[in-house]
Design an enzyme around this catalytic site. Structure first.
Site, short mmCIF file in Angstrom:
data_model
loop_
_atom_site.label_atom_id
_atom_site.label_comp_id
_atom_site.label_asym_id
_atom_site.label_seq_id
_atom_site.Cartn_x
_atom_site.Cartn_y
_atom_site.Cartn_z
N LYS A 1 -14.79 -3.28 7.02
CA LYS A 1 -14.31 -4.32 6.02
C LYS A 1 -15.08 -5.45 5.96
CE LYS A 1 -11.73 -6.89 9.64
NZ LYS A 1 -10.40 -7.78 9.85
N CYS B 1 0.93 -1.26 0.11
CA CYS B 1 0.20 0.15 0.25
C CYS B 1 0.82 1.36 0.05
CB CYS B 1 -0.84 -0.02 1.12
SG CYS B 1 -1.20 -1.33 2.02
N HIS C 1 -5.22 -1.58 -5.07
CA HIS C 1 -5.49 -0.40 -3.99
C HIS C 1 -6.48 0.60 -5.07
CE1 HIS C 1 -2.13 -1.87 -1.95
NE2 HIS C 1 -2.95 -1.69 -0.75
N ASP D 1 -2.51 -8.05 -5.14
CA ASP D 1 -3.02 -6.81 -4.35
C ASP D 1 -3.54 -5.94 -5.22
OD1 ASP D 1 -3.24 -5.54 -2.02
OD2 ASP D 1 -1.08 -5.00 -1.57
N ARG E 1 7.25 -10.63 5.80
CA ARG E 1 6.87 -10.42 7.14
C ARG E 1 7.39 -11.50 8.20
NH1 ARG E 1 0.50 -9.37 6.14
NH2 ARG E 1 0.84 -7.66 4.40
N GLN F 1 0.95 -10.99 -2.50
CA GLN F 1 -0.50 -11.01 -2.49
C GLN F 1 -1.19 -10.40 -3.93
OE1 GLN F 1 0.00 -7.51 0.26
NE2 GLN F 1 -1.13 -8.69 1.57
N HIS G 1 -8.49 -1.49 0.13
CA HIS G 1 -7.50 -2.48 -0.02
C HIS G 1 -8.35 -3.91 -0.73
CE1 HIS G 1 -4.67 -0.51 2.56
NE2 HIS G 1 -5.64 -0.04 3.12
ZN LIG Z 1 -3.09 -2.58 1.08
#
Ligand SMILES: [Zn+2]
Ligand SMILES: [Zn+2]
Length: 649
Positions: free
Chosen positions: A473, A338, A389, A387, A367, A385, A519
């Protein structure tokens, strides 16, 4: 008399002091046999505890989460009673119910070891004790008295727990010869526990502190019916056979190397190709929904994460900064994509007409997880991910949510996850100061999410207080073929990062406004998704995705040339085909390749060669008869196309 209100809003009158069990009996005897706990005005209690004023009452059976909790918690007490009978002087830590069953942490004393071979004996004792129909008796006593009891008993762990409790009355529960410090609730008596299985033994530090003594943790599970235990054990066995760590190796998808490092998966060619197919599948959908691809580096300056807040929150518990040799720079491995995407948004001025902007990246993040927490592909230290945004105006949240829900539905359909649920997580209205963002924005976003799920006709649970501090969320849970639940797919509103990165757009009023960030990751991560998919399908992936779609099996060496011809022909049409020219009997070749979960097996011999044909077998289904080569090509192409049909819509 008191008034009892039931979940269907019906009201009945009972004498004061009536118990949940009495109420159940009053409805029917069969119900009474099944009720294991009750909720009284939202508080979960023993079914045998008197109710002495008007109340809303829910009767819980084993099939509810509350029922299971009471059942398994009571089973932990029963196991403790058995342990105390078999190991006099044993000391007890904590013994909670867990998602599947229960455990108890115990200290059997110096020189005494409890290991897996001891479990059947403990189980036997539990069965014997359960048949005594001992009541679980609740008592409220003073703290002093409780301390006295456990001091006499010499239970130092319980004493430590009691010491931390506030003064006043404390509840204890007794059944048979066993007394435990406990808030409850419990079953009426031990006879409810009809089927018992102790599953494993592990070490566990007292209070999770590695500087303190290591206790013995004994895991078990119990059921009200023997059939339920049999079904559960069968499921466990099937789960073991489907374990993605085992199948991932057998199917040559991925490996781990101690030398490369724990929790860092290495994708083998078949796994890498499978991942590529997953990526292009999602990319194809995302293009349709107006996503734009971006690519960002695997590291970022420490300052980036100071701005995003990740450094303050996770910095000291994660991978430590990388230092450059000369210039004194500090970089962090990217824990999230992000912040990088925020900087891309910021790279040029934005107008309200440009929004929403949707940036997508298969971004690899790192991580730190403790080595003991790592597990196959589901808990790793580096993962990718799927991912994206979405930067949008507040009035666009609902529409964007609907679109993301559509994408997630497409994914679930493509992988045959038919059974799923969704949870909307809202903020806790009593603790508004815990959350960032204005009241107006929160109300708007929460309303938008709820409306989006309604418009899609989704059945959701709405939970207050479960939102992240930065926004509400929507999370999806899928049930796999064995009935296990996995969290897949998440959509989160974020008011925090746009603030921290001072993101802006110019509105129709010519004023500067802050965009909302969403996200979303339908797979979650490719690693986790592949793990779930392996366990869901037992390694039998959909035809379009599976690594090898076809294997050609010549009956003998004489037909190798023809088999090669078949192979080349199919590969020309992008049908992923292998050949098995080992000098083995055809029966063995069939068995071996079925084990590799290759969907189509083509057997070729004299007849097939002379006719330009193949004898087709479908894995797990058997003989499909002979087909001309072109006919088989069309047949398999149609099947793949059908599986991906909805992508074209
Ligand atoms: Zn994110
Ligand atoms: Zn208890």
């Amino acid at each position: 008399m008191i008034k009892i209100t039931f979940p269907d809003q019906s009201v009945r009158e009972y004498e004061s002091g009536v118990t949940g069990l009495d109420i159940a009996k009053n409805i029917s005897n069969s119900l009474a046999r099944e009720v294991v706990a009750v909720s009284v005005n939202g508080e979960i209690r023993d079914a045998t505890r008197p109710i002495d004023s008007d109340a809303t009452v829910v009767l819980h059976k084993f099939d509810s989460a509350e029922g299971k909790h009471a059942f398994w918690h009571s089973s932990a007490h029963l196991m403790a009673e058995a342990l105390e009978a078999l190991y006099p002087g044993i000391k007890f830590g904590i013994g909670p119910a867990i998602e599947n069953g229960f455990y108890y942490d115990v200290d059997p004393g110096a020189g005494v070891v409890i290991a897996e071979p001891d479990l059947p004996r403990i189980e036997e004792k539990m069965v014997e004790l359960s048949r005594k129909n001992s009541e679980y008796k609740r008592e409220e006593i003073g703290k002093k008295e409780v301390l006295h009891f456990f001091r006499d008993k010499g239970d130092e762990y319980k004493l430590e727990l009691i010491d931390e409790l506030e003064d006043g009355t404390i509840t204890i529960y007794k059944q048979g010869n066993f007394t435990d410090l406990c808030r409850g609730p419990h079953l009426p008596d031990t006879s409810y526990i009809k089927a018992i299985k102790l599953l494993s033994v592990a070490g566990a530090y007292w209070r999770g502190d590695e500087k303190r003594r290591q206790l013995t943790r004994i895991y078990g599970i119990t059921f009200p019916k023997k059939q339920m235990l049999d079904d559960y054990l069968l499921m466990l066995e099937q789960a073991k056979a489907r374990d993605h760590r085992k199948l991932g190796k057998e199917l040559e998808l991925f490996v781990f190397s101690q030398k490369v490092g724990q929790g860092l998966p290495l994708w083998l060619p078949k796994g890498a190709q499978l991942r590529e197919r997953l990526e292009s599948f999602l990319k194809k959908i995302q293009v349709k929904y107006g996503y734009l691809p971006v690519i960002t580096p695997h590291i970022g300056q420490k300052e980036l994460y100071v701005t995003s807040g990740h450094y303050e929150k996770y910095g000291k518990d994660s991978f430590q900064p990388i230092h450059t040799p000369e210039e004194g720079e500090k970089f962090l491995l990217k824990p999230m994509n992000c912040p990088h995407h925020c900087e891309i948004y910021k790279s040029k001025p934005r107008s309200y007409k440009d929004l929403p902007v949707r940036y997508a990246e298969f971004g690899t993040v790192y991580r730190y997880e403790q080595s003991g927490e790592l597990h196959g592909l589901t808990r790793v230290r580096g993962f990718t991910q799927d991912d994206a945004h979405l930067f949008c105006r507040p009035d666009q949240i609902k529409e964007e949510f609907i679109k993301v829900i559509d994408i997630i539905y497409t994914v679930f359909k493509a992988f045959d996850f038919q059974d799923f649920t969704a949870q909307v997580s809202l903020r806790d209205p009593a603790n508004k100061e815990k959350y960032i963002g204005t009241d107006e924005n929160w109300e708007r976003a929460e309303k938008a999410i709820i409306e989006a799920t309604r418009e899609k006709g989704m059945v959701t649970t709405v939970v207050k207080g479960e939102a992240a501090f930065y926004g509400p969320k929507l999370d999806f849970m899928v049930k796999d073929a064995l009935g296990r639940k996995w969290q897949l797919g998440t959509i989160q509103v974020d008011y925090n990062l746009p603030d921290r990165f001072e993101l802006e757009y110019v509105g129709s009023d010519d004023q500067k406004h802050r965009p909302v960030m969403i996200h979303r990751a339908p797979f979650g991560s490719l690693e986790r998704f592949v793990a779930v998919l392996i366990e869901h399908t037992a390694g039998k992936f959909p035809l379009w995705l599976t690594p090898d779609q076809v294997v050609v099996l010549p009956i003998s060496e004489k037909y190798h040339d023809y088999a090669e011809k078949v192979l080349k022909f199919l590969n020309n049409y992008d049908i992923r085909t292998l050949i098995d020219t080992r000098n083995e009997k055809i029966g063995k070749k069939i068995r071996d390749n079925e084990l590799k979960r290759i969907p189509y097996l083509l057997i070729v011999g004299e007849k097939e060669e002379s006719e330009g044909a193949v004898a087709v077998r479908r894995q797990g289904e058997g003989d499909k008869g002979a087909m001309k080569l072109e006919q088989f090509r069309d047949f398999i192409t149609v099947e793949v196309r059908k599986q991906l049909e909805y992508l074209e819509k």
